[in-house]
Design a protein around this motif. Structure first.
Motif, PDB file in Angstrom:
ATOM      1  N   THR A 155       0.798  -1.227   0.000  1.00  0.00           N
ATOM      2  CA  THR A 155       0.000   0.000   0.000  1.00  0.00           C
ATOM      3  C   THR A 155       0.832   1.279   0.000  1.00  0.00           C
ATOM      4  O   THR A 155       0.268   2.377   0.063  1.00  0.00           O
ATOM      5  N   ILE A 156       2.151   1.174  -0.094  1.00  0.00           N
ATOM      6  CA  ILE A 156       2.982   2.381  -0.134  1.00  0.00           C
ATOM      7  C   ILE A 156       2.629   3.176  -1.388  1.00  0.00           C
ATOM      8  O   ILE A 156       2.795   2.685  -2.513  1.00  0.00           O
ATOM      9  N   PRO A 157       2.144   4.411  -1.256  1.00  0.00           N
ATOM     10  CA  PRO A 157       1.762   5.189  -2.445  1.00  0.00           C
ATOM     11  C   PRO A 157       2.993   5.688  -3.204  1.00  0.00           C
ATOM     12  O   PRO A 157       3.886   6.307  -2.624  1.00  0.00           O
TER      13      PRO A 157
ATOM     14  N   TYR B 242      10.003   5.469   3.537  1.00  0.00           N
ATOM     15  CA  TYR B 242       8.652   5.988   3.703  1.00  0.00           C
ATOM     16  C   TYR B 242       8.239   6.033   5.180  1.00  0.00           C
ATOM     17  O   TYR B 242       7.681   7.032   5.657  1.00  0.00           O
ATOM     18  N   LEU B 243       8.542   4.962   5.928  1.00  0.00           N
ATOM     19  CA  LEU B 243       8.146   4.938   7.336  1.00  0.00           C
ATOM     20  C   LEU B 243       9.026   5.832   8.208  1.00  0.00           C
ATOM     21  O   LEU B 243       8.692   6.084   9.375  1.00  0.00           O
ATOM     22  N   ASN B 244      10.131   6.330   7.655  1.00  0.00           N
ATOM     23  CA  ASN B 244      10.947   7.277   8.407  1.00  0.00           C
ATOM     24  C   ASN B 244      10.151   8.538   8.750  1.00  0.00           C
ATOM     25  O   ASN B 244      10.464   9.234   9.720  1.00  0.00           O
TER      26      ASN B 244
ATOM     27  N   LYS C   3       0.597   2.037  -6.331  1.00  0.00           N
ATOM     28  CA  LYS C   3       1.031   1.802  -4.953  1.00  0.00           C
ATOM     29  C   LYS C   3       1.674   0.421  -4.827  1.00  0.00           C
ATOM     30  O   LYS C   3       1.450  -0.469  -5.637  1.00  0.00           O
ATOM     31  N   GLY C   4       2.505   0.294  -3.793  1.00  0.00           N
ATOM     32  CA  GLY C   4       3.112  -0.990  -3.460  1.00  0.00           C
ATOM     33  C   GLY C   4       4.511  -1.177  -4.003  1.00  0.00           C
ATOM     34  O   GLY C   4       4.862  -0.666  -5.066  1.00  0.00           O
TER      35      GLY C   4
ATOM     36  N   LEU D 224      -1.832   5.100   4.828  1.00  0.00           N
ATOM     37  CA  LEU D 224      -1.607   3.820   5.487  1.00  0.00           C
ATOM     38  C   LEU D 224      -2.676   3.627   6.556  1.00  0.00           C
ATOM     39  O   LEU D 224      -3.237   4.596   7.070  1.00  0.00           O
ATOM     40  N   THR D 225      -2.951   2.375   6.896  1.00  0.00           N
ATOM     41  CA  THR D 225      -3.974   2.107   7.904  1.00  0.00           C
ATOM     42  C   THR D 225      -3.480   1.079   8.910  1.00  0.00           C
ATOM     43  O   THR D 225      -2.707   0.166   8.573  1.00  0.00           O
ATOM     44  N   LEU D 226      -3.935   1.243  10.156  1.00  0.00           N
ATOM     45  CA  LEU D 226      -3.665   0.248  11.189  1.00  0.00           C
ATOM     46  C   LEU D 226      -4.637  -0.910  11.046  1.00  0.00           C
ATOM     47  O   LEU D 226      -5.827  -0.704  10.772  1.00  0.00           O
TER      48      LEU D 226
END
Length: 448
Positions: free
Chosen positions: A184-186, A245-247, A229-230, A298-300
């Motif tokens: 799901t990474i845009p 991305y998560l940084n 995405k992805g 992003l979603t939990l």
């Protein structure tokens, strides 16, 4: 004269030394100037010493062929130098285009299957070379709370950080799970982040081509240019892109003036798995995290994301269970116990069981050697001196092996299997060198 001395020095340096030297320069520059955008990077990807090191690293990871069916053995029969020279030519004249990514599925411990993308060896080599070029730039920006897929960092470091936080009283834990993170990474938001540090259009285009590479499954291609995405798990450069991305999350959580730090929140992240830890995780912290992830598209996973008090409940992270246990030898004293999780123990048992099922006619030397490879790797992972306590799990593994191996050779007793009559478990240890899980202690590095 000076140029000839420099050329001679370069010739004497190994490929690895030359790559590391270049990486150190990039890292220092990126660390020194947080807003500097690097503009000449693409040409480094095709340098012969970069490609040689990239091939060597890909070869050490082995892996199965991609959609072209070419294995490492076939590459070596063809000629590695010729293979790399052809890659260099494609990169130099910008005719390189990645092939589709082969999708396979690996079974998870819960019975579900995880999709894995396997690029061709050629694409793996180019991705590895590109990763070696850009990784130092982003390493300079990464936060100390991130441990996964980073140089000189490991899962053990993440486990140590969690235990230290627990000892500091940060016992309220939000164990977060992101829904299908890699898928799901845009692309547009990721490319914007990359462009903050990279102004080399050719390098950015190279990364974009990998993001847009179609996926081949059951003989059909999906995705491609329309995919927005992805990044496929299994790609060499995917973990780095996922960390970049998560940084964003790391930076927001660790920001001194932000909501998280004002509430005394610490974070420990390994790839897409992370925990928030504090004395109290209030609704403001919960809401801020969800708002941040929503802005990042992003979603939990609400079913798997859990908030708990570690004084009262145990939790699992990276295959370890963290528990506030009662000390059996001290009155009314407790300690932070870290041990292999039930899921991890179940996994190694299943691994042993499946191995024995498929090696019914293997000689005892092979059985002992292959079991050692599995057991030693497992015990090494779960043994962190002065941090983890794997003794109970090792005893359980001992009894499981004892039962399974004696049963395994008993089934062969119809063919008068000597090993069963002699006591298979004991003989495999004393005669064929299999380790005893209870007695085995990993060798620590000299500088540990």
């Amino acid at each position: 004269m000076a140029n000839s001395l420099q050329a001679e020095h370069r010739n004497q340096m190994s490929d690895e030394d030359r790559v590391r030297g270049f990486q150190r320069k990039l890292y220092r520059k990126a660390k020194q100037d947080k807003k500097f955008r690097f503009y000449i990077l693409y040409d480094k990807v095709g340098l012969p010493h970069f490609l040689r090191v990239a091939y060597k690293r890909c070869r050490s990871n082995n892996g199965e062929p991609g959609v072209d069916g070419m294995s490492f053995k076939e590459v070596e029969r063809y000629g590695v130098d010729k293979f790399l020279a052809e890659i260099k030519l494609e990169l130099d004249n910008q005719s390189y285009h990645p092939q589709p990514v082969k999708r396979v599925f690996i079974e998870k411990s819960n019975g579900k299957k995880r999709p894995l993308g396997i690029p061709t060896i050629k694409d793996r080599v180019v991705q590895m070379s590109a990763k070696m070029v850009i990784e130092p730039i982003f390493e300079a920006d990464f936060q100390d709370c991130s441990f996964g897929f980073r140089p000189k960092r490991s899962a053990a470091d993440a486990v140590i950080a969690i235990k230290e936080n627990l000892k500091k009283g940060k016992t309220e834990v939000l164990d977060a799970d992101l829904s299908s993170y890699f898928d799901t990474i845009p692309h547009d938001k990721l490319m914007k982040l990359l462009s903050l540090r990279i102004s080399d259009g050719k390098m950015l285009n190279l990364i974009k081509m990998w993001l847009k590479a179609p996926v081949r499954e059951k003989g059909r291609n999906t995705g491609g240019k329309n995919n927005k995405k992805g990044t496929p798990q299994g790609g060499v450069i995917s973990p780095l892109l996922a960390n970049i991305y998560l940084n964003l999350v790391d930076q927001v959580v660790m920001c001194v003036t932000g909501i998280f730090q004002k509430n005394g929140i610490s974070m420990v992240r390994y790839a897409d798995d992370f925990v928030l830890m504090g004395q109290r995780i209030n609704e403001q912290v919960d809401g801020s995290l969800k708002h941040l992830l929503d802005r990042m598209s992003l979603t939990l996973n609400e079913e798997k994301t859990v908030k708990l008090n570690a004084h009262e409940e145990s939790f699992d992270f990276l295959g370890h269970t963290f528990r506030y246990s009662r000390d059996l030898y001290g009155k009314n004293t407790r300690y932070w116990n870290v041990e292999p999780s039930a899921k991890a123990l179940s996994g190694i048992r299943r691994n042993v069981r499946e191995f024995l099922k498929s090696h019914g006619h293997s000689p005892p030397e092979t059985v002992a050697s292959e079991l050692n490879r599995k057991l030693i790797g497992w015990i090494n992972y779960y043994t962190i001196p002065s941090v983890t306590y794997p003794a109970k799990a090792k005893r359980k593994l001992f009894y499981y092996l004892y039962q399974q191996l004696n049963r395994f050779y008993k089934r062969k007793s119809q063919r008068k299997c000597k090993l069963h009559r002699q006591g298979a478990f004991r003989v495999l240890i004393t005669k064929y060198g299999m380790i005893n899980p209870v007695d085995y202690t990993p060798r620590l590095p000299v500088n540990a």
